[in-house]
Design an enzyme around this catalytic site. Structure first.
Site: not given
Ligand code: PGA
Length: 253
Positions: A9-11, A96, A164, A205, A226-227
């Site tokens: 998930n590149w957000k 999300h 999540e 995370s 995500g990150g």
């Molecule tokens: P994160 O994000 O890995 O940066 O915690 C996960 C997500 O929100 O999909």
């Protein structure tokens, strides 16, 4: 044996198309030979076409949107319909916690989007999770039930659930991620609501230091990252860890 699913998930993290190109190409080149994982790239909508071209004919990598609207067409400035996304992608992230928090998405919206994506032939990745670290699962259980309202059971295998917990998201390298034992217990609970074959992923995370714990649990079918998904080397390591662990787990599921 099921392949594990790793969602990237590149957000809204990457701001140039050149960087998006390098990231997708680097990851593609390193995961194409992994036969026990399926990677799903979820870039911002504006780069779906670009990333689709990079994926090419690879059967190990798929494409997903980060969001859709539930109407098929109409005067909805700024929105993308399920029919439009279906032309290019196989998956879409729905519900999300960032959409719920910043854009006011309700369980009703999430349910409409799940129904619309299935109608269009796109597999929804439905996100659920509790706000506080309390061990109280009322919120994710309710979110999942409401997301599945009016969804015929025969479609449950086309859905991916991403557990999540909100308290575990975006905590970075020193992150307060949920423990694999805890996630495995929650996954068992959520699985009672869906189908035994519905993949249940963990997100919050995830990084290359903690991925092994999740990869070793047969209850957890993969991760939503995500990150760490926009740092190519880090993300590739996570994929390698899952690929190797699933090889060892073999037919455990
Ligand atoms: P994160 O994000 O890995 O940066 O915690 C996960 C997500 O929100 O999909």
């Amino acid at each position: 044996m099921k392949r594990s699913i790793i969602v990237a998930n590149w957000k809204m993290y990457i701001s140039s198309i050149a960087d998006a190109h390098i990231l997708a190409t680097t990851v593609r080149n390193n995961v194409v030979s992994m036969d026990k994982t399926e990677v799903i790239f979820c870039p911002p909508s504006i780069w779906l076409t670009e990333v689709k071209q990079i994926i090419g004919k690879s059967t190990k990598i798929s494409l997903g949107g980060q969001n859709i609207f539930y109407e098929p067409d109409g005067a909805y400035t700024g929105e993308i319909s399920p029919l439009m996304l279906k032309e290019i992608a196989e998956y879409v992230i729905i519900g999300h916690s960032e959409r719920r928090e910043h854009f006011g998405e309700t369980n009703f919206d999430v349910n409409e989007k799940v129904l619309a994506s299935l109608r269009a032939g796109i597999k929804p990745i439905v996100c659920v999770g509790e706000r506080k670290k309390s061990g109280n699962l009322v919120q994710p259980i309710r979110e999942l039930h409401e997301a599945l309202n009016h969804v015929p059971k025969k479609y449950y295998q086309d859905i991916i659930v991403a557990y999540e917990p909100i308290w575990a998201i975006s905590n970075g390298i020193k992150g307060d991620n949920a423990s694999p034992d805890y996630v495995a217990r929650v996954a068992n609970k959520l699985r009672e609501i869906v189908h035994t074959d519905t993949p249940i992923l963990y997100g919050g995370s995830v990084n290359s230091k903690n991925a092994k714990g999740y990869a070793e649990r047969p209850e957890i079918d993969g991760v939503l990252v995500g990150g760490a998904s926009v740092r190519a080397a880090e993300f590739i390591k996570i994929c390698q860890i899952f690929n190797e662990s699933r090889g060892i787990l073999g037919g455990a599921k």
